[in-house]
Design a protein around this motif. Structure first.
Motif, mmCIF file in Angstrom:
data_model
loop_
_atom_site.group_PDB
_atom_site.id
_atom_site.type_symbol
_atom_site.label_atom_id
_atom_site.label_comp_id
_atom_site.label_asym_id
_atom_site.label_seq_id
_atom_site.Cartn_x
_atom_site.Cartn_y
_atom_site.Cartn_z
ATOM 1 N N LEU A 1 41.202 43.789 52.864
ATOM 2 C CA LEU A 1 42.787 44.302 52.767
ATOM 3 C C LEU A 1 43.631 43.005 53.235
ATOM 4 O O LEU A 1 44.541 42.617 52.353
ATOM 5 C CB LEU A 1 43.012 45.336 53.788
ATOM 6 N N PHE A 2 43.281 42.461 54.078
ATOM 7 C CA PHE A 2 43.963 41.086 54.637
ATOM 8 C C PHE A 2 44.038 40.164 53.387
ATOM 9 O O PHE A 2 45.099 39.664 53.184
ATOM 10 C CB PHE A 2 43.427 40.517 55.865
ATOM 11 N N VAL A 3 43.046 39.908 52.841
ATOM 12 C CA VAL A 3 42.879 38.844 51.829
ATOM 13 C C VAL A 3 43.617 39.434 50.471
ATOM 14 O O VAL A 3 44.448 38.680 50.059
ATOM 15 C CB VAL A 3 41.416 38.610 51.619
ATOM 16 N N PHE A 4 43.465 40.463 50.291
ATOM 17 C CA PHE A 4 44.060 41.169 48.926
ATOM 18 C C PHE A 4 45.579 41.152 49.356
ATOM 19 O O PHE A 4 46.417 40.683 48.495
ATOM 20 C CB PHE A 4 43.732 42.646 48.699
ATOM 21 N N ASP A 5 46.126 41.843 50.662
ATOM 22 C CA ASP A 5 47.605 41.840 50.791
ATOM 23 C C ASP A 5 48.195 40.367 50.994
ATOM 24 O O ASP A 5 49.147 40.276 50.478
ATOM 25 C CB ASP A 5 47.717 42.494 51.923
ATOM 26 N N TRP A 6 47.415 39.679 51.477
ATOM 27 C CA TRP A 6 47.930 38.317 51.738
ATOM 28 C C TRP A 6 48.424 37.606 50.206
ATOM 29 O O TRP A 6 49.214 37.051 49.926
ATOM 30 C CB TRP A 6 47.022 37.178 52.443
ATOM 31 N N ALA A 7 47.215 37.732 49.308
ATOM 32 C CA ALA A 7 47.221 37.021 48.060
ATOM 33 C C ALA A 7 48.240 37.963 47.256
ATOM 34 O O ALA A 7 49.139 37.329 46.411
ATOM 35 C CB ALA A 7 45.955 37.499 47.150
ATOM 36 N N TRP A 8 48.585 39.094 47.341
ATOM 37 C CA TRP A 8 49.524 39.900 46.674
ATOM 38 C C TRP A 8 50.958 39.266 47.176
ATOM 39 O O TRP A 8 51.886 39.220 46.468
ATOM 40 C CB TRP A 8 49.379 41.531 46.922
#
Length: 100
Positions: A14-21
């Motif tokens: 979630l951290f990686v996805f939300d950071w990229a988003w």
């Protein structure tokens, strides 16, 4: 112990996805409200705060607030979402194991 491992993996993803988003949102590639599609309802505080960005600072209720608020709401969103997803994963696994 397995639940902590699952929670950790989910939180990292979630951290990686939300950071990229978030990077895509800052660059104008995706709208701010799109965070709610993936992080509802825990993304509401983050999206609300980000909507109060005034080019150089956050302006909430006519007062300037620290960028730590945004960081805190981002991490709250990730940790709460990871808790929900790990609970759902554990529930799914238990149901799947008893039906097999």
């Amino acid at each position: 112990m397995k639940s902590i491992k699952a929670y950790s993996w989910i939180a990292v993803v979630l951290f990686v996805f939300d950071w990229a988003w978030g990077v895509a949102q800052v660059r104008g590639l995706v709208p701010l409200w799109s965070f709610l599609c993936f992080n509802f309802p825990f993304g509401l505080p983050y999206v609300w705060l980000e909507a109060h960005w005034a080019r150089t600072h956050y302006l909430v209720g006519g007062r300037t607030v620290s960028e730590w608020w945004s960081l805190g709401s981002f991490f709250f969103m990730i940790l709460a979402q990871a808790a929900l997803y790990s609970w759902l994963w554990r529930f799914y696994r238990r149901r799947h194991q008893t039906n097999s």
